[in-house]
Write a protein that holds these residues in place. Sequence first.
Motif, short mmCIF file in Angstrom:
data_model
loop_
_atom_site.label_atom_id
_atom_site.label_comp_id
_atom_site.label_asym_id
_atom_site.label_seq_id
_atom_site.Cartn_x
_atom_site.Cartn_y
_atom_site.Cartn_z
N LEU A 1 55.70 44.04 10.19
CA LEU A 1 54.92 42.81 10.43
C LEU A 1 53.47 43.18 10.71
CD1 LEU A 1 54.99 39.70 10.84
CD2 LEU A 1 55.51 40.15 13.24
N LYS A 2 52.51 42.58 9.94
CA LYS A 2 51.09 42.83 10.16
C LYS A 2 50.62 42.12 11.41
CE LYS A 2 50.20 43.00 5.17
NZ LYS A 2 49.46 42.35 4.05
N SER A 3 49.70 42.74 12.15
CA SER A 3 49.18 42.08 13.35
C SER A 3 47.78 42.59 13.64
CB SER A 3 50.09 42.34 14.55
OG SER A 3 50.09 43.72 14.85
N ASN A 4 46.97 41.75 14.30
CA ASN A 4 45.64 42.13 14.72
C ASN A 4 45.74 42.80 16.08
OD1 ASN A 4 42.97 42.45 15.26
ND2 ASN A 4 42.50 40.27 15.42
N ARG A 5 45.57 44.10 16.15
CA ARG A 5 45.77 44.82 17.40
C ARG A 5 44.45 45.08 18.12
NH1 ARG A 5 50.58 46.66 18.54
NH2 ARG A 5 52.20 46.47 16.98
N LEU A 6 43.42 44.29 17.79
CA LEU A 6 42.10 44.51 18.38
C LEU A 6 42.15 44.34 19.90
CD1 LEU A 6 39.12 45.11 17.91
CD2 LEU A 6 38.76 42.63 17.62
N PHE A 7 42.93 43.32 20.33
CA PHE A 7 43.00 43.05 21.79
C PHE A 7 44.36 43.45 22.38
CE2 PHE A 7 39.98 40.03 19.95
CZ PHE A 7 38.85 40.35 20.68
N GLN A 8 45.12 44.27 21.60
CA GLN A 8 46.41 44.78 22.10
C GLN A 8 47.36 43.66 22.51
OE1 GLN A 8 47.33 48.12 22.17
NE2 GLN A 8 45.46 48.39 20.99
N ARG A 9 47.36 42.60 21.77
CA ARG A 9 48.27 41.50 22.09
C ARG A 9 49.67 41.82 21.56
NH1 ARG A 9 46.32 36.03 19.95
NH2 ARG A 9 48.18 35.41 21.13
N ASN A 10 50.68 41.36 22.28
CA ASN A 10 52.06 41.55 21.82
C ASN A 10 52.32 40.70 20.58
OD1 ASN A 10 52.82 43.34 23.79
ND2 ASN A 10 53.45 41.73 25.22
N VAL A 11 53.18 41.18 19.73
CA VAL A 11 53.56 40.48 18.52
C VAL A 11 54.89 39.77 18.78
CG1 VAL A 11 54.09 40.70 16.07
CG2 VAL A 11 52.42 42.22 17.14
N PHE A 12 54.99 38.48 18.43
CA PHE A 12 56.21 37.71 18.64
C PHE A 12 56.74 37.19 17.31
CE2 PHE A 12 53.78 37.31 22.60
CZ PHE A 12 54.70 37.85 23.50
N VAL A 13 58.01 37.39 17.07
CA VAL A 13 58.62 36.94 15.83
C VAL A 13 58.56 35.43 15.71
CG1 VAL A 13 60.79 36.91 14.54
CG2 VAL A 13 60.13 38.95 15.78
N TRP A 14 58.62 34.76 16.86
CA TRP A 14 58.64 33.29 16.82
C TRP A 14 57.37 32.74 16.17
CZ3 TRP A 14 62.17 29.85 16.76
CH2 TRP A 14 61.87 28.50 17.00
N ASP A 15 56.25 33.46 16.33
CA ASP A 15 55.03 33.01 15.67
C ASP A 15 55.23 32.94 14.15
OD1 ASP A 15 53.65 32.78 18.05
OD2 ASP A 15 52.96 34.86 18.01
N PHE A 16 55.84 33.96 13.59
CA PHE A 16 56.09 33.98 12.14
C PHE A 16 57.05 32.87 11.74
CE2 PHE A 16 59.22 35.41 8.96
CZ PHE A 16 58.44 35.26 7.83
N VAL A 17 58.11 32.66 12.52
CA VAL A 17 59.10 31.62 12.18
C VAL A 17 58.44 30.25 12.20
CG1 VAL A 17 61.25 30.52 12.89
CG2 VAL A 17 61.02 33.01 13.05
N GLU A 18 57.62 29.99 13.21
CA GLU A 18 56.94 28.69 13.28
C GLU A 18 56.03 28.50 12.07
OE1 GLU A 18 56.17 27.15 17.76
OE2 GLU A 18 55.11 29.00 17.23
N LYS A 19 55.24 29.53 11.73
CA LYS A 19 54.32 29.42 10.60
C LYS A 19 55.08 29.24 9.29
CE LYS A 19 50.68 32.19 12.80
NZ LYS A 19 49.96 33.49 12.77
N ALA A 20 56.22 29.94 9.17
CA ALA A 20 57.01 29.81 7.95
C ALA A 20 57.53 28.40 7.78
CB ALA A 20 58.17 30.81 7.99
N VAL A 21 57.96 27.78 8.86
CA VAL A 21 58.46 26.40 8.79
C VAL A 21 57.33 25.45 8.44
CG1 VAL A 21 59.38 24.52 10.18
CG2 VAL A 21 60.42 26.80 10.30
N VAL A 22 56.17 25.64 9.07
CA VAL A 22 55.02 24.79 8.75
C VAL A 22 54.65 24.94 7.27
CG1 VAL A 22 52.56 24.43 9.17
CG2 VAL A 22 54.12 24.78 11.09
N SER A 23 54.70 26.19 6.79
CA SER A 23 54.38 26.45 5.38
C SER A 23 55.36 25.74 4.45
CB SER A 23 54.42 27.96 5.12
OG SER A 23 54.26 28.23 3.74
N MET A 24 56.64 25.78 4.81
CA MET A 24 57.64 25.10 3.97
C MET A 24 57.43 23.60 3.96
SD MET A 24 61.11 27.12 5.02
CE MET A 24 61.16 28.90 5.05
N GLU A 25 57.18 23.04 5.14
CA GLU A 25 57.00 21.59 5.21
C GLU A 25 55.74 21.16 4.46
OE1 GLU A 25 59.16 20.63 9.49
OE2 GLU A 25 57.01 21.03 9.42
#
Length: 1263
Positions: free
Chosen positions: A1128-1152
Amino acid sequence: MNGTAAATGSASCRFAHYFVVCGVDTETGLEPDDGAGEGFEQSPIRRSFKSKVLVHYPESTGRNPFNKDAVNMLCMPRGLSFRTQADRLDPQFHSFTMSFDDGTRSYGFVHTFYEEVTSPQIITAMQTLYQMHHVERHSASSASSPSSSSSSASSPSTCSMDSLVSSLDESDAESLAGVSSCLGCAGSFDSARDTLYVSKALCLLTPLPFLQAARQFLSQLHQAVTSHTAPPLPIESYIHNILYEVPLPPPGRSLRFHGVQGPIMCQRPGPGELPLGEFPLGEAFSLLGVDNMVQLLTCALLETQVLLCSQDYQRLMTVAEGVTTLLFPFQWQHIYLPIVSAPLHHLLDAPVPFLIGIQRREGAQRSSLHLPHEANLCFVDIDNRCVEVPEDLPAFPYQMELTQELSEVLLRFGLPPQGGAITKPATASPCLSSLVLEDLMEDRRNGNLGGEELAVLERLQALARRCGGEKMSDGGKTMGNVFEEEEEELKAAKLNIQLREVFAGSFSAMFGRYEEFVIHSALDLDSWLSNREGAFSFDKGSFLSVQPATHLHFMSRFLETSMFSSFVDGKVISRWADREPLQQLFDSRLEREQLYDTDEEDSRNCRYRKCTTVFESAQAIERRLLKADHTAIHPHLLDMRIGQGRHQQGYFPKLQADVLAQGQNTNKWSGRVTASRRTDFKRSTVTEHSAVDNEQRPKHTFARKNLRQSKLLDLSPQAVTQTHREFVDGLLSECRLKTKRMLMERMGKESVELGQGEANITGLQENTLIHGLCDLLERTWGHGLQLKQGKSALWSHLLHYQAAGGKTETPAESPGSNGSDQRYFDDSTLLLRGSLIQDMRFIQTMSEGLSEVGQARAWIHLALEKKMLSQHLKELLTNQELLRQLYKPHAFLLCEEEREQFLFHLLSLNTVDYLCFTRVFTSISIPYRVVIIPMKKLSIAMATVDPWVCVSGELGDSGVRQIPKNTQEIFFQCKNLGRLSTLQLGQENSGLLAKCLIDCVMVYNEITGHTYKFPCGRWLGKGVGDGSLERVLIGQLVSPGGEEDAGRWTGTPPELSSPSQSVRAVLGALGSRSRMLSVEVQEDMREAANNLVKHFHKPEQERGNLTVLLCGEGGLVLSLEKFLLHGLKSNRLFQRNVFVWDFVEKAVVSMETADQMGDLQGSTLTKGPPCDSLCHYVNSINASPRNIGKEGKFQLFVCLGIRDRLLSQWLPLLAECPLTVRTYEDGALLRDRAAVHSLSRILHTLNEFTITLETALVKGVDL
């Protein structure tokens, strides 16, 4: 084919081993029976006196030596009994059984009658005793002070008759003058006007239970003595004949021999039939009723202590033999004494299973019996048709259907199933004048009469009817009585075999496939014998897994009995030696049934099947009883001197020892047997009988060493001491074996929970083992007990200890107690963890309505779960003064060395974890303590949050509990939650400053001492981490007694817990190590799914916690999260944690969005139900009022998807979404079609299981 047979060889093939006469020895005179337990306030005519074996023939048979004391005790259990002409003088019959050291059994049949006393010494002694008794009664009634009364009651039991006469003082002359005024009243005796009678017993000892034949022979012998006319031959001829010339009938054949007054028939089952059992089961069922009889058999099968009680000795034997007969193919392995006289009542103290019968004196109450331990006792009052069974007795498999079938069999024979009064038919015997006619009738039945002889017989019958018609119609015809008796005997035999076939059919159905579960692990017999204790010969877990659920309670306990272990051992040994006869018969019956049984019905859902062989078996017996296959040599004159054997009516003659000491082969009748016929007969008889003996002897060489009956019947002080010594050794050995078995089974269970092996025990089996431990402790504490209250010996001791030391015990006396060990609750009760007295008080305040036995078991369960059982019992036994007060010197608890070893074996149970108290007593109220432990560096942040918790377990949840401000712990009391599984942790304050990094949450069960750790390692608050205000944590049980530092727990390795912060850190770095970890990620995914499949393939009692497999470390949620984070690609500039739920939400929005714009037309992603459900579930989770953060939402997403069988459809949708190409690197698993297809297929295999989620996981989401 009819033939004549003789048995002049060894005793092993003879019908009878010994003939015995017991009675009064006129040379030694009267000796009071001190062990009878009778007081001297009783009239001498009603007291018991010691009997003696007057004669027995032969002197010895070699293999079964004659035990004079035991036979005398069993022939006349109450000693000599005196009567006068005013009393009833009816003869009595009873039987008994004796076991020899080689394991074989002998049966005794006793005919007791009253004979007039002719010895002047005996009459004078009885007259003197009665006069003394009258003087003492007169003195006691006229005395005004207790002292005079006590002084006049001195015991004369040790005095001789001469000293008794001389001890009468002249001053008692006035009292003696009043003796005549009492004459004629009950229990009085006057030699001038009364005739004195004394009991005498005739006994026949046989190797097999030929009840009817022996009873008829003895009855005819007695009637010949009391007859006006002398018998055709001297009495010695008939006794010699049955001892030396009547053989055992061959298997499957019947034999006819002659008594004094007529022919007697006996028969023996064939090789494929049930063993011989002539004790009338119909009478046993009539005495107790079907329901009570089934309960009694259940108690015997589970090897409880069975105590029979009746006024009639033969009733005791009938019920005892009936029960042991119905056990086929199993055999009772413990103490078996159907008749126990008063001197042997110390055997009721035996701390082992037993089947004992005692005579109840007229008017005696149940409470008058001193029974040291009743926790596992089945008390049977035969006369009052009452059976008291132990608590928690499981039902016999298919008990209702079995009872119904037994009732139908009884009704066919005219007997009420509920039981009823037994009316014994009058045993009128044929007169001597009809003997010739009876012999002719017998010959006609056997087909030995020609046409002319038949005509003569018919004329004789007609003459008998004409001559005695009216007279016989009143008292019953002589020939009619004979036929009626034969018909009753045949009816009883057919009823016996039909009832036995019903039970044998039930056992065949229950254990029809037992051979599949026998474990053959040894290479030879010697290696098996040397490792027998540590080896498992039967796969109990697998066997129970195929049993119907309603049978499990009974079956799990039965598999732990000695009789089943012995049965399985016999099967294992059959690889190297001949099978034991009973087992061989059972196996052959199973093979025959399997040939005709083509129904492949699942054993867990099979229905009750009625027995189909009842009528076939009854016909075989009927054929043998209606026509004799063999006829024994007739009694004949012996080589006796003139004048010997003279008949004197009413007196049993003094037998001539010279003609009865050994067999005489010189008789002219022996020539009737052809040489070949006699040889064949003897060969078949000796071979079959010796086979039985030879099979029984090795059986007792490898079986558990049992106490021999010959030792138990020895009343010498040395023998009694040795018996109790063996009891002590047996208890210690049993404790060692039980604790070893519990450790092995429990360790196997823990290795399963850790994924290190296959399951070999169910929760039910664990309960069974603990039940066996409770029973062992009760029997141990009951051994040698002399002061008891209630039915439980252990609880009685605890109550005495509480009364003696509980009042002075202070909290400081509790070992290792400190300020943190004591907590106050709403009811102001002080709880001390580790206190024996406090555990008792808690059990006493439980609102379960427990009996004394139930309270003792609850206390054992609690101490075992707390790992304090050995320590508590050691503390209990420190009060030596109380021990000496409660117990006799021979008691186990007063044997210091054995007691210490016993406690050491119990101490070994502390190495494993038990939840036996928590899981058994589910409705009680338990106090809990919850402590939130933040990260040490940020512990001050707890002041800014307002947390709450909700604890969930196997039995429910605590509801939301608000933690007081500025504290990190809470106490609350609620209904038992069982084993804890999840904990919801949340906070009400949603401000940006209200946040805290939680290390873990600890939950303490203040009663059992169990501690549960719920790891967290994440933030709780807005604007930090995933912004969650609520976490669902997965718990792990930590052994009691561990350190209170959350990071240093010892004991059994923990189960899977909720993922820790370190795991989350690893997940965050997965992106940069995609190629290296792809194989490991896929392997973790397969392992998580495989654990779920194995979970559902286990028996329900064996399954662990499903929530742990789904959400715990190494569970399905975490494994799928690793899969979706891979690449999974992520912007690690600010060392933020990566959450799978972000991808799932975006995928659903993309489908709709694509669906609304029509962009799905050219895509491989097609609009349909899977896509709709994915969007619906994600939107519903986001709309939930619970603020569970992104990790919590993904966990909920996976759990709902797997529950509703949708997850395997959603994964390809996410992989084909256009967003995936932009979000994931080229080597990501989600972009690998083969990996996605493989994972989808793995998840699809889980669709066949019904998954039920805990309420804590799905709360607030209506899907």
